[in-house]
Scaffold this active site. Structure first.
Site, PDB file in Angstrom:
ATOM      1  N   GLY A 161       0.831  -1.200   0.000  1.00 35.68           N
ATOM      2  CA  GLY A 161       0.000   0.000   0.000  1.00 35.68           C
ATOM      3  C   GLY A 161       0.860   1.242   0.000  1.00 35.68           C
ATOM      4  O   GLY A 161       2.064   1.179   0.302  1.00 35.68           O
ATOM      5  N   CYS A 180       5.394  -6.125   1.656  1.00 36.73           N
ATOM      6  CA  CYS A 180       5.758  -4.697   1.637  1.00 36.73           C
ATOM      7  C   CYS A 180       5.071  -3.971   2.807  1.00 36.73           C
ATOM      8  O   CYS A 180       5.419  -4.198   3.956  1.00 36.73           O
ATOM      9  CB  CYS A 180       5.409  -4.096   0.279  1.00 36.73           C
ATOM     10  N   TYR A 181       4.089  -3.113   2.557  1.00 35.33           N
ATOM     11  CA  TYR A 181       3.382  -2.438   3.651  1.00 35.33           C
ATOM     12  C   TYR A 181       2.794  -3.464   4.618  1.00 35.33           C
ATOM     13  O   TYR A 181       2.777  -3.260   5.837  1.00 35.33           O
ATOM     14  CB  TYR A 181       2.279  -1.547   3.083  1.00 35.33           C
ATOM     15  N   HIS A 217       8.109  -7.753  -3.560  1.00 37.69           N
ATOM     16  CA  HIS A 217       6.831  -8.184  -4.131  1.00 37.69           C
ATOM     17  C   HIS A 217       6.996  -9.513  -4.864  1.00 37.69           C
ATOM     18  O   HIS A 217       7.540  -9.550  -5.969  1.00 37.69           O
ATOM     19  CB  HIS A 217       6.288  -7.122  -5.093  1.00 37.69           C
ATOM     20  N   GLU A 248       4.578 -11.242  -6.138  1.00 31.70           N
ATOM     21  CA  GLU A 248       3.495 -11.440  -7.099  1.00 31.70           C
ATOM     22  C   GLU A 248       3.819 -10.947  -8.503  1.00 31.70           C
ATOM     23  O   GLU A 248       3.137 -11.308  -9.466  1.00 31.70           O
ATOM     24  CB  GLU A 248       2.207 -10.771  -6.594  1.00 31.70           C
ATOM     25  N   ASP A 290     -17.049 -11.095 -21.979  1.00 27.12           N
ATOM     26  CA  ASP A 290     -17.732 -11.279 -20.696  1.00 27.12           C
ATOM     27  C   ASP A 290     -19.210 -11.611 -20.880  1.00 27.12           C
ATOM     28  O   ASP A 290     -19.719 -12.576 -20.312  1.00 27.12           O
ATOM     29  CB  ASP A 290     -17.589 -10.016 -19.832  1.00 27.12           C
ATOM     30  N   LYS A 331     -10.339 -11.869 -15.746  1.00 29.33           N
ATOM     31  CA  LYS A 331     -10.519 -11.957 -17.193  1.00 29.33           C
ATOM     32  C   LYS A 331      -9.917 -13.238 -17.777  1.00 29.33           C
ATOM     33  O   LYS A 331     -10.539 -13.887 -18.625  1.00 29.33           O
ATOM     34  CB  LYS A 331      -9.893 -10.732 -17.866  1.00 29.33           C
TER      35      LYS A 331
END
Length: 547
Positions: free
Chosen positions: A89, A116-117, A203, A205, A261, A403
């Site tokens: 964040g 992180c945060y 990070h 990810e 979608d 998605k």
């Protein structure tokens, strides 16, 4: 189709109740997610990567969802997740008003990973100290693993990681041990000695951390003990059964737009309830080349759906006449669409439900993340401006999917790849890619040029590499020479981006030969265009669409 308002609804805060309105019916949840035996939750502290964390966990075949950062420990206990991830964040934990989690979370015995945060928050809550780093660190860093245990199992001693922080943990209590360090961050990763709490300053990810997938896998598989049993195949089976039970003998209306979608929603509902489904396609004259015909063919021929096509090109062009301001375009298109859709829906007898293709990022970005202490936005607000007197109950069978998961589901349901891999298309259609006034001739020019752009990208085998590509007709003319004669014609911009979450994006480095073919074909085949330019702006600071 996701119905989007001209202006987004306000997001309720932790102390502000959701807007009042008629009671909303529950939506169809993915795979009965509220009953998932294996689930990891991500507490969102405002990170641009929160969605990416959830997607990375799902890649481990473990269901993951994002919740508010101030969710109570009691509510978490009720949800019974196998693990908790505290996202990054933009805030500093020592600032007044910085977002915090319920401190009781650390005493639940549920494995927690702070990123992180999130790491700074966990260490601060458990006796550590956080301060400003000597120098803000953003980008790749060399990381040395000090203890190859649990989350670092199988990770090389020296690995590359991605940093993005101005603060870092200066000191931890004696209850923590260091797991990894970098040259500028001696506490790049930690774990608590007695509590199942782990922290990463970097990070895992993002793709810039090569071993990040293994680290997250170690957390969900080893630390959390997840077996990885979540499958999209089970999702389809479960949702189809839930739809049948909820709908009963009633009719469902689904809006088709040509996008993936709405197509997947219609295919899913067709499999679930067959001829109880009625679809409405509003042909507003703002669709891509041959798009309406492709949708009509697929859902009348293949799925044999009760399809209602509203021919509304003249109506939309009339309301757009003389309008050049982007937001006003969107407002007028939205109102015209609602009028057309509502008029046609009123003709369908016995309809009780309205289905739309809301995806998980739509839910998150609208502020409707579940399980916070405040009431969730009423579901009819997510419809985006449909009049309440339509009196439909809402079904959003894709609202728990990203998605890429929707595309995979579409293939499983038998949709052709030309529909499943179609690039995203804005709700207002070509009107927001036709800068300046929208007219029939200008739309025709844009439609033909846009088709060439997509044809050449597909011909080069880049359709799945490129996330979104399209043409933009500019309200600018330039001098050219064609056939020894002077021309003064339109300028066309080509936009192509690559992204994982559409929150951030980089421009595509298309091969020169592809760009050359696009330019040559557009100038030679599309009357009225004598110059083609390529957009090399990233998001941010630019947006993906031009308007």
């Amino acid at each position: 189709m996701t119905f989007k308002p001209s202006m987004p609804p306000a997001t309720p805060s932790a102390t502000q109740p959701a807007p009042r309105g008629k009671p909303a019916s529950p939506t169809v949840a993915a795979l009965g997610n509220a009953q998932q035996a294996e689930r990891v939750i991500v507490l969102d502290f405002g990170s641009q990567y929160a969605q990416l964390i959830a997607r990375r966990v799902r890649e481990q075949h473990v269901y993951c969802e994002i919740v508010r950062h101030d969710i109570t420990a009691e509510r978490v206990r009720e949800m019974a997740p196998r693990g908790i991830i505290l996202s990054g964040g933009p805030s500093s934990v020592y600032d007044a008003g910085a977002p915090r989690c319920d401190p009781a979370l650390f005493q639940l015995g549920i494995p927690i990973l702070g990123i992180c945060y999130g790491m700074q928050l966990a260490c601060d809550a458990l006796g550590g100290r956080v301060g400003q780093a000597h120098a803000r660190e953003y980008g790749r860093a060399s990381c040395e693993v000090l203890s190859a245990e649990t989350i670092f199992t199988g990770i090389p001693q020296h690995t590359e990681v991605w940093m993005s922080h101005g603060d870092q943990v200066d000191q931890v209590s004696d209850d923590f041990i260091a797991l990894a360090k970098t040259p500028t961050c001696p506490l790049a990763a930690v774990r608590h000695k007695s509590l199942p709490v782990y922290g990463l300053q970097f990070h895992p990810e993002v793709t810039h951390t090569p071993a990040g997938g293994t680290i997250l896998s170690n957390f969900v598989r080893v630390a959390c003990g997840c077996s990885g049993s979540w499958r999209l195949e089970d999702f389809a089976t479960s949702v189809i059964q839930q739809v049948r039970e909820r709908v009963g003998n009633h009719r469902v209306i689904c809006g088709l737009s040509g996008g993936v979608d709405s197509a997947v929603v219609a295919a899913l509902l067709s499999r679930a309830i067959g001829d109880q489904l009625s679809c409405i396609l509003v042909d507003n004259g703002l669709l891509r080349k041959n798009e309406a015909a492709a949708v009509i063919d697929e859902f009348q021929t293949h799925f044999k759906t009760d399809l209602h096509v509203v021919a509304a090109e003249d109506k939309f062009l009339a309301v757009l006449a003389g309008v050049t301001e982007p937001q006003e375009k969107r407002r007028r298109i939205g109102k015209a669409f609602i009028d057309c859709f509502a008029d046609e829906a009123a003709k369908i007898k016995g309809a009780k439900f309205l289905a739309q293709g809301t995806l998980y990022p739509d839910v998150i970005e609208s502020g409707a993340a579940i399980d916070g202490p405040a009431a969730t936005i009423k579901l009819h607000h997510n419809v985006g401006g449909l009049p309440e007197d339509l009196q439909f109950e809402l079904i959003e069978p894709l609202r728990d999917l990203f998605k890429d998961e929707v595309r995979r589901l579409g293939i499983q349901l038998g949709l052709p790849e030309r529909i499943v891999w179609r690039h995203p298309f804005p709700g207002p259609g070509l009107a927001v890619r036709c800068l300046g006034e929208v007219t029939r001739p200008r739309l025709s020019t844009l439609r033909d040029a846009d088709a060439i752009v997509l044809e050449e990208i597909e011909r080069a085998g880049l359709m799945r590499t490129v996330s979104q590509a399209f043409a933009v007709l500019l309200p600018v003319q330039s001098v050219g020479v064609m056939g020894d004669a002077r021309t003064y014609d339109d300028v066309l911009a080509v936009r192509s981006v690559e992204t994982e979450d559409f929150m951030t994006a980089d421009w595509s480095h298309l091969p020169y030969e592809v760009l050359a073919r696009i330019s040559s074909r557009v100038i030679n085949e599309v009357r009225g265009v004598n110059r083609v330019v390529y957009d090399i702006s990233s998001k941010p600071p630019a947006t993906i669409e031009w308007e």
